[in-house]
Design a protein around this motif. Structure first.
Motif, PDB file in Angstrom:
ATOM      1  N   LYS A  15       5.391   0.748  -6.561  1.00 11.12           N
ATOM      2  CA  LYS A  15       6.107   0.430  -5.332  1.00 11.12           C
ATOM      3  C   LYS A  15       5.231  -0.447  -4.453  1.00 11.12           C
ATOM      4  CE  LYS A  15       8.206   5.038  -5.428  1.00 11.12           C
ATOM      5  NZ  LYS A  15       7.423   5.491  -6.579  1.00 11.12           N
ATOM      6  N   LEU A  16       5.889  -1.188  -3.548  1.00  5.93           N
ATOM      7  CA  LEU A  16       5.129  -2.001  -2.599  1.00  5.93           C
ATOM      8  C   LEU A  16       4.321  -1.112  -1.669  1.00  5.93           C
ATOM      9  CD1 LEU A  16       7.653  -4.811  -1.616  1.00  5.93           C
ATOM     10  CD2 LEU A  16       5.588  -5.025  -3.002  1.00  5.93           C
ATOM     11  N   VAL A  17       4.931  -0.022  -1.198  1.00  8.04           N
ATOM     12  CA  VAL A  17       4.238   0.962  -0.365  1.00  8.04           C
ATOM     13  C   VAL A  17       4.221   2.267  -1.138  1.00  8.04           C
ATOM     14  CG1 VAL A  17       4.209   2.170   1.834  1.00  8.04           C
ATOM     15  CG2 VAL A  17       5.041  -0.185   1.734  1.00  8.04           C
ATOM     16  N   GLU A  18       3.044   2.648  -1.617  1.00  5.67           N
ATOM     17  CA  GLU A  18       2.938   3.829  -2.461  1.00  5.67           C
ATOM     18  C   GLU A  18       3.176   5.102  -1.654  1.00  5.67           C
ATOM     19  OE1 GLU A  18       2.699   4.074  -5.639  1.00  5.67           O
ATOM     20  OE2 GLU A  18       2.404   1.952  -6.085  1.00  5.67           O
ATOM     21  N   ALA A  58      -7.836  -2.194  -8.681  1.00  8.00           N
ATOM     22  CA  ALA A  58      -7.202  -1.089  -7.947  1.00  8.00           C
ATOM     23  C   ALA A  58      -6.987  -1.434  -6.480  1.00  8.00           C
ATOM     24  CB  ALA A  58      -8.066   0.168  -8.067  1.00  8.00           C
ATOM     25  N   MET A  59      -7.818  -2.324  -5.927  1.00  9.71           N
ATOM     26  CA  MET A  59      -7.728  -2.671  -4.507  1.00  9.71           C
ATOM     27  C   MET A  59      -6.795  -3.854  -4.237  1.00  9.71           C
ATOM     28  SD  MET A  59      -9.574  -0.533  -2.867  1.00  9.71           S
ATOM     29  CE  MET A  59     -10.873   0.672  -3.164  1.00  9.71           C
ATOM     30  N   LYS A  60      -6.144  -4.371  -5.270  1.00  7.22           N
ATOM     31  CA  LYS A  60      -5.266  -5.520  -5.078  1.00  7.22           C
ATOM     32  C   LYS A  60      -4.102  -5.163  -4.159  1.00  7.22           C
ATOM     33  CE  LYS A  60      -5.930  -8.315  -9.244  1.00  7.22           C
ATOM     34  NZ  LYS A  60      -5.295  -8.744 -10.521  1.00  7.22           N
ATOM     35  N   THR A  61      -3.695  -6.127  -3.360  1.00  5.11           N
ATOM     36  CA  THR A  61      -2.556  -5.955  -2.462  1.00  5.11           C
ATOM     37  C   THR A  61      -1.438  -6.882  -2.912  1.00  5.11           C
ATOM     38  OG1 THR A  61      -4.072  -5.473  -0.642  1.00  5.11           O
ATOM     39  CG2 THR A  61      -1.804  -5.990  -0.050  1.00  5.11           C
ATOM     40  N   ALA A  62      -0.238  -6.373  -2.935  1.00  2.00           N
ATOM     41  CA  ALA A  62       0.907  -7.186  -3.329  1.00  2.00           C
ATOM     42  C   ALA A  62       1.060  -8.371  -2.387  1.00  2.00           C
ATOM     43  CB  ALA A  62       2.185  -6.347  -3.323  1.00  2.00           C
ATOM     44  N   SER A  63       1.488  -9.491  -2.962  1.00  2.00           N
ATOM     45  CA  SER A  63       1.613 -10.710  -2.160  1.00  2.00           C
ATOM     46  C   SER A  63       2.632 -10.538  -1.033  1.00  2.00           C
ATOM     47  CB  SER A  63       2.029 -11.875  -3.052  1.00  2.00           C
ATOM     48  OG  SER A  63       3.248 -11.575  -3.726  1.00  2.00           O
TER      49      SER A  63
END
Length: 311
Positions: free
Chosen positions: A22-25, A243-248
């Motif tokens: 999900k975009l926001v876990e 693991a620290m990647k943020t969705a665009s």
């Protein structure tokens, strides 16, 4: 577990959708497990950790013989249980002569071991050993404060890692707005030496101070214990970056200069134009419009002169 299973019922489909990226876990869940041997102290610790995170934790009471997180191949069953319960945090308790009252706290990424911290527990005091007003007991859903006292949490790698894991374990749900009335407890962690931390749980009592700001008192409600760091395992740098990647879609957009928003007019922008200096610009020498005006003025002048001569 490597087979791709297609859900056959609507309930199964909903469960798979819940576990999908999900975009926001959603809130991280904690899995609590027992090893081959556990002591009475360790059983009490695992039970109280479960009660502190009761709304977002899963506790297994059976003993597990084949879970050894720090050994190669010993994490297979742990990763299986993590996938089965959809938990990204775990607390594993074991007791042996070499490592008495041993706790392993770890995190998973994509249901594989991400990092581990192993601590020994000494001087444990349960919630029942503290005498206090039961109204001060922490309520389910309340948010805690954290107090990390000591320079070791910033300078010693083992304690820095322990701080990260404890924050993930107890902080609860990530929220944007907070009612101050919901802040009713605090976790206090104090550095005693390079590998020893005193951990305790206190309730906040607000008393009159004669001003708008109340006077805050801490009442120890437990559990309380000394944590001795034994081993820790950090993730690889490449795994940490992944693991620290943020969705665009969630990345912060660059601020547009001279652009603002309005609820009624929508997007509003300002345009800055340089000085045109129109007065200093040269006009064309032979403009047709000017020649016509001069010709008409000349003809009028001649006609007026002829009239005057006729009289």
């Amino acid at each position: 577990m490597l087979q791709i299973k297609t859900p056959k019922t609507r309930r199964g489909k909903r469960e798979i959708e819940k576990r999908a990226p999900k975009l926001v876990e959603t809130l991280k869940k904690t899995l609590i497990l027992h090893g081959t041997r556990t002591s009475n102290v360790l059983n009490a610790i695992l039970t109280e950790i479960y009660h502190l995170n009761k709304d977002n934790s899963v506790k297994y009471s059976r003993k597990n013989d084949n879970i050894r997180p720090f050994e190669s191949g010993g994490e297979t069953s742990l990763e299986f249980f993590s996938l089965k319960t959809d938990c990204s945090l775990f607390v594993f308790g074991s007791h042996s002569k070499k490592r008495p009252n041993n706790l392993v706290i770890g995190r998973t990424y994509d249901h594989h071991i991400f990092d581990l911290v192993e601590v020994g527990v000494e001087s444990f005091k349960s919630m029942k050993s503290f005498s206090y007003d039961r109204k001060l007991a922490p309520k389910i859903g309340s948010k805690p404060f954290f107090a990390f006292i000591g320079e070791g949490f910033e300078s010693i790698d083992e304690l820095k890692h322990l701080k990260e894991v404890l924050l993930d374990l107890f902080h609860g749900e990530v929220i944007s707005n907070l009612n101050l009335a919901g802040l009713d407890r605090v976790y206090v962690c104090t550095v005693l030496s390079s590998n020893r931390v005193f951990f305790t749980h206190c309730a906040l009592r607000l008393k009159k101070s004669g001003t708008i700001v109340p006077r805050v008192e801490l009442v120890e409600v437990g559990p309380s214990m000394d944590l001795i760091v034994r081993r820790h395992h950090l993730p690889d740098e490449s795994l940490r970056k992944e693991a620290m990647k943020t969705a665009s879609q969630l990345a912060k957009k660059k601020k547009e200069k001279n652009v603002s928003g309005d609820a009624i007019q929508g997007k509003i922008g300002k345009i800055y134009m340089p000085d045109q200096q129109v007065g200093e610009q040269a006009l064309p020498n032979r403009a047709k419009g000017l020649k016509r005006e001069r010709r008409e003025a000349k003809m009028k002048g001649e006609a007026k002169k002829q009239k005057q001569e006729a009289y």
